[in-house]
Design a protein around this motif. Structure first.
Motif, PDB file in Angstrom:
ATOM      1  N   ALA A 234       0.880  -1.067   0.012  1.00 54.57           N
ATOM      2  CA  ALA A 234       0.051  -0.021  -0.016  1.00 54.57           C
ATOM      3  C   ALA A 234       0.925   1.273   0.078  1.00 54.57           C
ATOM      4  CB  ALA A 234      -0.957  -0.124   1.166  1.00 54.57           C
ATOM      5  N   GLU A 235       2.164   1.228   0.167  1.00 47.31           N
ATOM      6  CA  GLU A 235       3.058   2.417   0.111  1.00 47.31           C
ATOM      7  C   GLU A 235       2.981   3.074  -1.061  1.00 47.31           C
ATOM      8  OE1 GLU A 235       7.867   2.878  -0.340  1.00 47.31           O
ATOM      9  OE2 GLU A 235       7.130   0.882   0.405  1.00 47.31           O
ATOM     10  N   VAL A 236       2.808   2.159  -2.094  1.00 45.98           N
ATOM     11  CA  VAL A 236       3.200   2.760  -3.282  1.00 45.98           C
ATOM     12  C   VAL A 236       1.922   3.965  -3.787  1.00 45.98           C
ATOM     13  CG1 VAL A 236       3.327   2.331  -6.002  1.00 45.98           C
ATOM     14  CG2 VAL A 236       4.583   0.686  -4.136  1.00 45.98           C
ATOM     15  N   PRO A 237       0.547   3.275  -3.857  1.00 46.13           N
ATOM     16  CA  PRO A 237      -0.468   4.110  -4.196  1.00 46.13           C
ATOM     17  C   PRO A 237      -0.748   5.235  -2.939  1.00 46.13           C
ATOM     18  CG  PRO A 237      -1.355   2.212  -3.367  1.00 46.13           C
ATOM     19  CD  PRO A 237      -0.029   1.905  -3.656  1.00 46.13           C
ATOM     20  N   MET A 304       7.209   4.971  15.164  1.00 46.98           N
ATOM     21  CA  MET A 304       6.441   3.903  14.421  1.00 46.98           C
ATOM     22  C   MET A 304       6.836   2.724  14.701  1.00 46.98           C
ATOM     23  SD  MET A 304       7.052   5.839  10.511  1.00 46.98           S
ATOM     24  CE  MET A 304       6.061   4.498   9.644  1.00 46.98           C
ATOM     25  N   VAL A 305       8.104   2.538  15.123  1.00 46.05           N
ATOM     26  CA  VAL A 305       9.132   1.459  15.827  1.00 46.05           C
ATOM     27  C   VAL A 305       7.974   1.036  17.037  1.00 46.05           C
ATOM     28  CG1 VAL A 305      10.787   0.378  16.796  1.00 46.05           C
ATOM     29  CG2 VAL A 305      11.218   1.507  14.713  1.00 46.05           C
ATOM     30  N   LYS A 306       7.890   1.904  17.888  1.00 49.32           N
ATOM     31  CA  LYS A 306       7.185   1.786  19.307  1.00 49.32           C
ATOM     32  C   LYS A 306       5.876   1.285  18.920  1.00 49.32           C
ATOM     33  CE  LYS A 306       6.266   4.174  23.676  1.00 49.32           C
ATOM     34  NZ  LYS A 306       6.396   5.376  24.464  1.00 49.32           N
ATOM     35  N   SER A 353       7.359  -7.398   9.697  1.00 53.67           N
ATOM     36  CA  SER A 353       7.263  -5.991   9.460  1.00 53.67           C
ATOM     37  C   SER A 353       8.740  -5.216   9.200  1.00 53.67           C
ATOM     38  CB  SER A 353       6.623  -5.155  10.916  1.00 53.67           C
ATOM     39  OG  SER A 353       6.699  -3.886  10.458  1.00 53.67           O
ATOM     40  N   SER A 354       8.615  -4.419   8.342  1.00 53.43           N
ATOM     41  CA  SER A 354       9.913  -3.425   8.093  1.00 53.43           C
ATOM     42  C   SER A 354       9.174  -2.038   8.353  1.00 53.43           C
ATOM     43  CB  SER A 354      10.369  -3.545   6.534  1.00 53.43           C
ATOM     44  OG  SER A 354      11.075  -4.920   6.525  1.00 53.43           O
ATOM     45  N   VAL A 355      10.196  -1.222   9.039  1.00 53.87           N
ATOM     46  CA  VAL A 355       9.954   0.220   9.414  1.00 53.87           C
ATOM     47  C   VAL A 355      10.980   1.004   8.634  1.00 53.87           C
ATOM     48  CG1 VAL A 355       8.904   1.834  11.070  1.00 53.87           C
ATOM     49  CG2 VAL A 355       8.258  -0.442  11.310  1.00 53.87           C
ATOM     50  N   SER A 356      10.750   1.898   7.816  1.00 52.02           N
ATOM     51  CA  SER A 356      11.925   2.414   7.100  1.00 52.02           C
ATOM     52  C   SER A 356      11.648   3.945   7.231  1.00 52.02           C
ATOM     53  CB  SER A 356      12.059   1.881   5.565  1.00 52.02           C
ATOM     54  OG  SER A 356      12.220   0.712   5.761  1.00 52.02           O
ATOM     55  N   ASN A 357      12.849   4.586   7.021  1.00 56.41           N
ATOM     56  CA  ASN A 357      12.904   6.325   6.753  1.00 56.41           C
ATOM     57  C   ASN A 357      13.616   6.256   5.335  1.00 56.41           C
ATOM     58  OD1 ASN A 357      13.392   8.997   6.506  1.00 56.41           O
ATOM     59  ND2 ASN A 357      13.835   9.129   8.632  1.00 56.41           N
ATOM     60  N   PHE A 358      12.929   6.950   4.415  1.00 56.64           N
ATOM     61  CA  PHE A 358      13.516   7.134   3.076  1.00 56.64           C
ATOM     62  C   PHE A 358      14.231   8.368   3.048  1.00 56.64           C
ATOM     63  CE2 PHE A 358       9.738   4.404   2.761  1.00 56.64           C
ATOM     64  CZ  PHE A 358      10.460   3.243   2.339  1.00 56.64           C
ATOM     65  N   GLY A 385       5.869   1.660   7.160  1.00 60.20           N
ATOM     66  CA  GLY A 385       6.101   0.420   7.803  1.00 60.20           C
ATOM     67  C   GLY A 385       4.935  -0.519   7.806  1.00 60.20           C
ATOM     68  N   SER A 386       5.305  -1.534   7.920  1.00 58.29           N
ATOM     69  CA  SER A 386       4.010  -2.742   7.910  1.00 58.29           C
ATOM     70  C   SER A 386       3.571  -2.730   9.460  1.00 58.29           C
ATOM     71  CB  SER A 386       4.762  -3.943   7.796  1.00 58.29           C
ATOM     72  OG  SER A 386       5.597  -4.004   6.572  1.00 58.29           O
ATOM     73  N   SER A 387       2.298  -2.486   9.389  1.00 63.61           N
ATOM     74  CA  SER A 387       1.690  -2.620  10.732  1.00 63.61           C
ATOM     75  C   SER A 387       0.233  -3.439  10.655  1.00 63.61           C
ATOM     76  CB  SER A 387       1.371  -0.861  11.305  1.00 63.61           C
ATOM     77  OG  SER A 387       0.663  -1.023  12.311  1.00 63.61           O
ATOM     78  N   LEU A 388       0.427  -4.623  10.555  1.00 62.17           N
ATOM     79  CA  LEU A 388       1.375  -5.435  10.048  1.00 62.17           C
ATOM     80  C   LEU A 388       1.059  -6.181   8.910  1.00 62.17           C
ATOM     81  CD1 LEU A 388       1.832  -6.746  13.742  1.00 62.17           C
ATOM     82  CD2 LEU A 388       3.601  -5.656  12.559  1.00 62.17           C
ATOM     83  N   ALA A 389       2.130  -7.085   8.301  1.00 64.03           N
ATOM     84  CA  ALA A 389       1.934  -8.113   7.410  1.00 64.03           C
ATOM     85  C   ALA A 389       1.206  -9.172   7.924  1.00 64.03           C
ATOM     86  CB  ALA A 389       3.256  -8.253   6.596  1.00 64.03           C
ATOM     87  N   LEU A 390       0.173  -9.695   7.169  1.00 67.26           N
ATOM     88  CA  LEU A 390      -0.606 -10.596   7.900  1.00 67.26           C
ATOM     89  C   LEU A 390       0.026 -12.197   7.937  1.00 67.26           C
ATOM     90  CD1 LEU A 390      -2.798  -8.537   7.739  1.00 67.26           C
ATOM     91  CD2 LEU A 390      -4.534 -10.193   8.063  1.00 67.26           C
TER      92      LEU A 390
END
Length: 423
Positions: A234-237, A304-306, A353-358, A385-390
């Motif tokens: 969903a990050e893309v759209p 986001m990590v927390k 989950s991956s949580v990233s700063n671009f 970030g994924s919150s979360l991948a199922l």
């Protein structure tokens, strides 16, 4: 995409930091600088030629008015020549701009200084481990066996309908999946994220905007006839909602969440480590995304990590957090934290989950800017970030919550499922 000015000002530092990705970027960096210098030189010639042409055009007008047609016609021939030169220079400029863009698209984001060096996921740095590993009964099963035993996920039926990696969820399995989606969205909206429902296909510009294109690994499904791509996340759209956007500083931060199915070809993924839900071509994921002021983006990343930690602790799943090394870092990311849940039945950690700063990498591609307090346009920072991948969360629940009598449902999910046991 890195900014050319940033590359010119920080050339040696960028090359050194990209070495953490096990990339010698010297040639690409030098090419980018050379192409930009050529672009500037051509632009200067073009501007000068246009200025000369404009000056002559004005002079021709005056000569005609003064009755000096012969002189005017001589100058007119000169302007015709200048127009041809202009046309050639414009083509050269466009070619150089394209060549520069092609190089810039190949250069990955520069890792944050705290990113550890390393080649593979074995070099990732564990920063936190939480929860006790459950002790299962003697006849404990991996999730793909549990799915078959309790008829909650049918992998073979999905294979029949579509192919491997497209499971069918059944009965309580489908309800548990839906419960997780709703629970994740509720947690995210309670934390201040606004929920969006976004398209599941995107155009080429959207793929370039967030860095999925050029698709170096062939991971995206492409609908060739319409030149559209099924989304890998969903990050893309969601991020592309802000493509070609100028925000006000007061608009920041922007916090978005959304649920989508995700589609990934996962080319070359075979073997026992990808059995069952461990790796799929279609899976569900709830995403969180932020658009931030550059000064606040790393504080936002910590937040986001927390937030993801709190969800995993609510689910009472043992997890750990990894700071990804340079060799395992995604192309667009400056810093990524991966969350992994321990699968007791498989005796292995599963990424959930991956949580990233671009930083500005996506924003530069997207032309996503804000007007700062001085009235100047500045690139935003984007994070997701994924919150979360199922799939692997579900695998972790099925395996870690199994008993000899069935699979218990995490207490926090019971209001969403309407049942407390799969048996």
């Amino acid at each position: 995409m890195l900014q050319v000015a940033f590359i010119q000002e920080n050339k040696e530092d960028i090359i050194a930091r990209l070495a953490k990705r096990n990339i010698d970027a010297t040639e690409m960096i030098n090419e980018a600088i050379a192409f930009d210098e050529d672009r500037k030189a051509i632009q200067t010639k073009l501007d000068s030629t246009k200025a000369e042409s404009n000056t002559l055009s004005k002079e021709i007008g005056h000569l005609y008015k003064s009755g000096e047609a012969q002189k005017a016609n001589i100058l007119k021939e000169k302007t015709t020549q200048l127009k041809e030169v202009t046309k050639t220079l414009e083509q050269e400029l466009n070619n150089k701009i394209k060549a520069l863009a092609d190089v810039l698209y190949k250069i990955p984001n520069v890792p944050n200084p705290i990113v550890p060096a390393g080649n593979t996921d074995e070099d990732n740095e564990e920063t936190l481990r939480v929860g006790d590993i459950p002790k299962l009964h003697a006849n404990a099963l991996p999730h793909w066996e549990l799915a078959k035993k309790y008829n909650i996920i049918d992998f073979e039926l999905g294979n029949k309908i579509t192919g491997a990696g497209f499971p069918v969820y059944i009965g309580k399995g489908a309800r548990l999946q839906r419960a997780l989606i709703t629970y994740f969205l509720d947690k995210n909206t309670e934390a201040g994220y606004t929920e969006y429902q976004v398209p599941h296909l995107v155009n080429e510009a959207s793929g370039f905007g967030t860095g999925q294109l050029p698709d170096k690994e062939g991971q995206m499904y492409h609908v060739a006839e319409d030149n559209l791509y099924l989304i890998p996340t969903a990050e893309v759209p969601a991020t592309n909602m802000f493509r070609d956007t100028l925000l006000n500083e007061s608009d920041l931060p922007i916090q978005i969440t959304g649920y989508t199915p995700c589609f990934r070809r996962e080319a070359g993924s075979y073997g026992a480590h990808v059995r069952g839900l461990n790796r799929l071509h279609q899976f569900d994921k709830v995403e969180i995304l932020r658009v931030e002021h550059p000064e606040h983006s790393y504080k936002a990343l910590d937040s986001m990590v927390k937030h993801v930690q709190e969800i995993l602790e609510d689910l009472k799943l043992p997890y750990r957090i990894l700071r990804l090394c340079g060799g395992d870092l995604g192309f667009t990311s400056a810093l990524t934290y991966d969350f992994e849940v321990f699968s007791t039945a498989q005796d292995r950690w599963l990424e959930v989950s991956s949580v990233s700063n671009f930083e500005t990498f996506q924003a530069n591609r997207l032309k996503l800017r804000f007007k700062n307090s001085e009235g100047k346009n500045e690139l935003c920072h984007t994070l997701n970030g994924s919150s979360l991948a199922l799939p692997r969360i579900l695998a972790g629940i099925l395996e870690n919550y199994q008993t000899e009598d069935g699979i218990k449902i995490p207490e926090v999910l019971i209001p969403y499922t309407g049942f407390d046991m799969i048996s």
